[in-house]
Write a protein that holds these residues in place. Structure first.
Motif, PDB file in Angstrom:
ATOM      1  N   UNK A  32      -0.948 -10.599   7.874  1.00 61.00           N
ATOM      2  CA  UNK A  32       0.225 -10.984   7.086  1.00 61.00           C
ATOM      3  C   UNK A  32       1.290 -11.523   8.035  1.00 61.00           C
ATOM      4  N   UNK A  33       2.111 -12.480   7.598  1.00 57.34           N
ATOM      5  CA  UNK A  33       3.251 -12.878   8.417  1.00 57.34           C
ATOM      6  C   UNK A  33       4.244 -11.730   8.512  1.00 57.34           C
ATOM      7  N   UNK A  34       5.127 -11.787   9.487  1.00 56.28           N
ATOM      8  CA  UNK A  34       6.079 -10.700   9.678  1.00 56.28           C
ATOM      9  C   UNK A  34       6.876 -10.447   8.399  1.00 56.28           C
ATOM     10  N   UNK A  35       6.732  -9.245   7.863  1.00 48.11           N
ATOM     11  CA  UNK A  35       7.406  -8.793   6.641  1.00 48.11           C
ATOM     12  C   UNK A  35       7.129  -9.698   5.436  1.00 48.11           C
ATOM     13  N   UNK A  36       6.095 -10.512   5.522  1.00 46.55           N
ATOM     14  CA  UNK A  36       5.740 -11.371   4.397  1.00 46.55           C
ATOM     15  C   UNK A  36       6.664 -12.543   4.200  1.00 46.55           C
ATOM     16  N   UNK A  37       7.445 -12.908   5.222  1.00 44.78           N
ATOM     17  CA  UNK A  37       8.484 -13.923   5.066  1.00 44.78           C
ATOM     18  C   UNK A  37       7.974 -15.352   5.246  1.00 44.78           C
ATOM     19  N   UNK A  38       6.740 -15.633   4.861  1.00 37.54           N
ATOM     20  CA  UNK A  38       6.231 -16.989   5.040  1.00 37.54           C
ATOM     21  C   UNK A  38       5.084 -17.239   4.083  1.00 37.54           C
ATOM     22  N   UNK A  39       4.852 -18.506   3.768  1.00 36.31           N
ATOM     23  CA  UNK A  39       3.684 -18.900   2.983  1.00 36.31           C
ATOM     24  C   UNK A  39       2.541 -19.326   3.898  1.00 36.31           C
TER      25      UNK A  39
ATOM     26  N   UNK B  84       0.832  -1.207   0.000  1.00 36.92           N
ATOM     27  CA  UNK B  84       0.000   0.000   0.000  1.00 36.92           C
ATOM     28  C   UNK B  84       0.868   1.258   0.000  1.00 36.92           C
ATOM     29  N   UNK B  85       0.747   2.107   1.004  1.00 37.99           N
ATOM     30  CA  UNK B  85      -0.163   2.043   2.157  1.00 37.99           C
ATOM     31  C   UNK B  85      -1.485   2.740   1.873  1.00 37.99           C
ATOM     32  N   UNK B  86      -2.420   2.610   2.839  1.00 41.94           N
ATOM     33  CA  UNK B  86      -3.741   3.215   2.741  1.00 41.94           C
ATOM     34  C   UNK B  86      -3.939   4.163   3.920  1.00 41.94           C
ATOM     35  N   UNK B  87      -4.466   5.363   3.687  1.00 39.09           N
ATOM     36  CA  UNK B  87      -4.654   6.315   4.796  1.00 39.09           C
ATOM     37  C   UNK B  87      -5.647   5.782   5.825  1.00 39.09           C
ATOM     38  N   UNK B  88      -5.371   6.094   7.088  1.00 41.92           N
ATOM     39  CA  UNK B  88      -6.228   5.621   8.162  1.00 41.92           C
ATOM     40  C   UNK B  88      -5.927   4.214   8.604  1.00 41.92           C
ATOM     41  N   UNK B  89      -4.943   3.574   7.956  1.00 46.52           N
ATOM     42  CA  UNK B  89      -4.630   2.180   8.249  1.00 46.52           C
ATOM     43  C   UNK B  89      -3.116   2.023   8.423  1.00 46.52           C
ATOM     44  N   UNK B  90      -2.587   2.372   9.599  1.00 44.01           N
ATOM     45  CA  UNK B  90      -1.145   2.281   9.831  1.00 44.01           C
ATOM     46  C   UNK B  90      -0.655   0.839   9.799  1.00 44.01           C
ATOM     47  N   UNK B  91       0.290   0.578   8.922  1.00 45.42           N
ATOM     48  CA  UNK B  91       0.796  -0.774   8.688  1.00 45.42           C
ATOM     49  C   UNK B  91       1.870  -1.139   9.711  1.00 45.42           C
ATOM     50  N   UNK B  92       1.819  -2.383  10.185  1.00 47.17           N
ATOM     51  CA  UNK B  92       2.851  -2.912  11.077  1.00 47.17           C
ATOM     52  C   UNK B  92       3.648  -4.037  10.436  1.00 47.17           C
ATOM     53  N   UNK B  93       3.238  -4.486   9.247  1.00 48.75           N
ATOM     54  CA  UNK B  93       3.905  -5.589   8.556  1.00 48.75           C
ATOM     55  C   UNK B  93       3.990  -6.830   9.435  1.00 48.75           C
ATOM     56  N   UNK B  94       2.992  -7.010  10.295  1.00 48.00           N
ATOM     57  CA  UNK B  94       2.951  -8.183  11.156  1.00 48.00           C
ATOM     58  C   UNK B  94       4.061  -8.244  12.174  1.00 48.00           C
TER      59      UNK B  94
ATOM     60  N   UNK C   4       0.855 -16.336  10.063  1.00 47.36           N
ATOM     61  CA  UNK C   4       0.789 -16.630  11.492  1.00 47.36           C
ATOM     62  C   UNK C   4       1.820 -15.798  12.250  1.00 47.36           C
ATOM     63  N   UNK C   5       1.695 -14.463  12.211  1.00 44.51           N
ATOM     64  CA  UNK C   5       2.692 -13.627  12.885  1.00 44.51           C
ATOM     65  C   UNK C   5       2.683 -13.868  14.391  1.00 44.51           C
ATOM     66  N   UNK C   6       3.848 -13.726  15.001  1.00 50.99           N
ATOM     67  CA  UNK C   6       3.945 -13.933  16.446  1.00 50.99           C
ATOM     68  C   UNK C   6       3.051 -12.979  17.222  1.00 50.99           C
ATOM     69  N   UNK C   7       2.823 -11.772  16.682  1.00 51.76           N
ATOM     70  CA  UNK C   7       1.962 -10.815  17.374  1.00 51.76           C
ATOM     71  C   UNK C   7       0.488 -11.162  17.204  1.00 51.76           C
ATOM     72  N   UNK C   8       0.195 -12.153  16.349  1.00 52.43           N
ATOM     73  CA  UNK C   8      -1.171 -12.566  16.106  1.00 52.43           C
ATOM     74  C   UNK C   8      -1.878 -11.639  15.131  1.00 52.43           C
ATOM     75  N   UNK C   9      -3.049 -12.027  14.681  1.00 52.11           N
ATOM     76  CA  UNK C   9      -3.676 -13.320  14.966  1.00 52.11           C
ATOM     77  C   UNK C   9      -3.160 -14.409  14.034  1.00 52.11           C
ATOM     78  N   UNK C  10      -3.435 -15.659  14.372  1.00 54.34           N
ATOM     79  CA  UNK C  10      -3.142 -16.771  13.472  1.00 54.34           C
ATOM     80  C   UNK C  10      -4.284 -16.847  12.461  1.00 54.34           C
ATOM     81  N   UNK C  11      -3.944 -16.742  11.200  1.00 51.11           N
ATOM     82  CA  UNK C  11      -4.957 -16.770  10.153  1.00 51.11           C
ATOM     83  C   UNK C  11      -5.206 -18.213   9.709  1.00 51.11           C
ATOM     84  N   UNK C  12      -6.483 -18.594   9.675  1.00 52.91           N
ATOM     85  CA  UNK C  12      -6.871 -19.956   9.342  1.00 52.91           C
ATOM     86  C   UNK C  12      -7.638 -20.005   8.021  1.00 52.91           C
ATOM     87  N   UNK C  13      -7.599 -21.160   7.401  1.00 57.54           N
ATOM     88  CA  UNK C  13      -8.279 -21.355   6.124  1.00 57.54           C
ATOM     89  C   UNK C  13      -9.764 -21.592   6.367  1.00 57.54           C
ATOM     90  N   UNK C  14     -10.639 -20.783   5.788  1.00 56.11           N
ATOM     91  CA  UNK C  14     -12.078 -20.985   6.009  1.00 56.11           C
ATOM     92  C   UNK C  14     -12.570 -22.351   5.562  1.00 56.11           C
TER      93      UNK C  14
END
Length: 474
Positions: free
Chosen positions: A128-135, A86-96, A138-148
């Motif tokens: 997103x995983x931290x800095x996108x470094x995973x397929x 992005x980024x998008x206004x109003x949505x501060x990014x943390x990159x997981x 599941x970033x350590x800061x959460x949340x763990x994203x699950x497949x619907x």
């Protein structure tokens, strides 16, 4: 209803334009779905006020300037941006990552402006995983994203939150990024459409940091090929960036040459049902009157290996540079991220240069293949989405981590390193009801060709979405 057997963002926008649903109602329904499906872990940050403000403004436009409202491709459709890019206004990014603090209003970008112009109402950030470094997402800061489709499995990464949100019907379309398969892998895991556009097709300004030397692209994950075609059409071009501004996108006609890459040799084990789906897709295209040409693993083996090496080296140097430029304390990062930082700092410039030259040669070898075929049909994933926790980041073995990702999606980074467009879509389901994805790749500027052929495959309706879109009128 359209001829499609499921609703998508285009159909939702049509319902809104027809007065069946107000923009505010659509956004409120999406926000309610976020709360109801919180355990899915698809959404990491919400700004309801931003989304509702955009929706209210569009409702007012629909009344005061209906002709302008009608021209917006996705008028009133709620969506989320990714917590990376992005980024998008109003949505501060943390990159997981704990390295950043979720504060301030967030910056704006050319991409975000075009999302707004399309009529999309952005109200949150997807996981997103931290800095996108995973397929896996599941970033350590959460949340763990699950497949619907199976909450015990990953939704993929790094745009896993976006894919989970769309597949679950929280939103109908979601922003996503792809530096090593990060649009296509989650789309493949969740039964969605994911296009990694031609390098230079989509804007990344005014800050071009997410381009990672050209390997990263941004677009979306969607529920239909027509949604992907439409978002690509309204987002692409006039990028004003460091790469060639691709403004002309062709769609070839006549007897196309379809290259089938089904033989991956002994190096990567593609499960039989996934390999069969790839061949079935190619055979269907052959039945449309196109010429089918078999490609050998040896035709792409060197390019695949060079791409994997270049990807690992580029992301390592990039994260090391980012941490040093911002003077961040890497000890706050996950163990795997720290290892990539260390790897990047220790890498000699000559080693990186050698890797980049290998990527150039890989691109050249692919161009030579496209002298003989117009598109390549190939596997997207080697297996079904693995279980949660299959890509741990609490260790420092970067080579093992990269190997795990390459084993799961062996042909993902090929399009990123070469700059070629690639698209994935589901073409059937396995015995557990999970999608059987295929991937199509074409030369630069042939994004519309991929969309054209993907539409042919989609028309077979070998995959059905499991969840309705939040707020979609009955």
């Amino acid at each position: 209803m359209s001829s499609l057997s499921f609703a998508d963002a285009t159909e939702l926008a049509g319902a809104i334009k027809a007065g069946k649903l107000a923009c505010v109602d659509a956004t409120q329904a999406a926000l309610a779905a976020c709360v109801k499906q919180d355990e899915l872990g698809a959404i990491t940050y919400l700004n309801p006020e931003a989304g509702l403000a955009a929706a209210r403004a569009l409702d007012q436009e629909a009344s005061a300037h209906p002709e302008r409202f009608a021209e917006r491709a996705f008028a009133g459709v709620p969506t989320v941006a990714k917590d990376l890019g992005g980024p998008f206004p109003g949505l501060p990014v943390m990159a997981g990552s704990r390295l950043f603090i979720r504060s301030g209003n967030g910056a704006d970008s050319d991409l975000a402006e075009r999302f707004r112009d399309a009529g999309l109402c952005v109200f949150g950030l997807s996981t997103s995983p931290e800095f996108g470094f995973s397929l896996a997402s599941e970033p350590a800061i959460g949340p763990i994203c699950r497949n619907p489709l199976d909450p015990m499995r990953t939704a993929g990464g790094s745009s896993g939150g976006a894919a989970a949100a769309v597949a679950a019907g929280i939103v109908a379309i979601a922003h996503a990024t792809d530096a090593g398969g990060s649009i296509r892998v989650p789309a493949a895991c969740c039964g969605l459409i994911g296009l990694k556009p031609t390098r230079g097709a989509v804007p990344a300004g005014p800050s071009f940091g997410n381009h990672l030397g050209g390997i990263a692209s941004e677009l979306a994950v969607t529920r239909s090929v027509r949604d992907t075609a439409r978002i690509f059409d309204v987002i692409r071009g006039r990028t004003r960036g460091p790469f060639a501004d691709i403004t002309q996108f062709s769609a070839k006609t006549g007897k196309l040459r379809i290259g089938l890459l089904a033989d991956t040799g002994q190096h990567y084990a593609i499960e039989q049902d996934r390999a069969e789906a790839v061949e079935a897709a190619a055979r269907l295209l052959e039945g449309q009157g196109y010429e089918l040409i078999s490609l050998r693993w040896e035709d792409v083996e060197r390019a695949v290996e060079a791409s994997a090496r270049a990807f690992g080296d580029i992301i390592s140097v990039n994260i090391a540079s980012l941490i040093d430029d911002l003077d961040l304390d890497m000890r706050a990062a996950e163990t795997m991220t720290q290892a990539f930082i260390t790897r990047g700092r220790a890498m000699p410039a000559t080693a990186l240069w050698s890797s980049l030259n290998g990527a150039v040669r890989a691109s050249r070898s692919l161009w030579e293949i496209f002298d003989t075929v117009d598109v390549i049909v190939m596997p997207m994933l080697a297996s079904a989405p693995p279980l949660i926790g299959s890509f741990p980041t609490d260790h420092s073995d970067t080579e093992l981590h990269l190997e795990r990702m390459t084993t799961f999606a062996p042909l993902a980074s090929l399009a990123n390193i070469s700059g070629f467009p690639a698209i994935t879509l589901p073409f059937g389901e396995d015995t557990e009801g999970l999608p059987l994805p295929v991937q199509l790749m074409a030369p630069m500027g042939e994004d519309n060709l991929l969309l054209q052929l993907a539409s042919v495959l989609e028309a077979e309706q070998r995959w059905q979405h499991r969840f309705p879109i939040a707020g979609f009128p009955k």
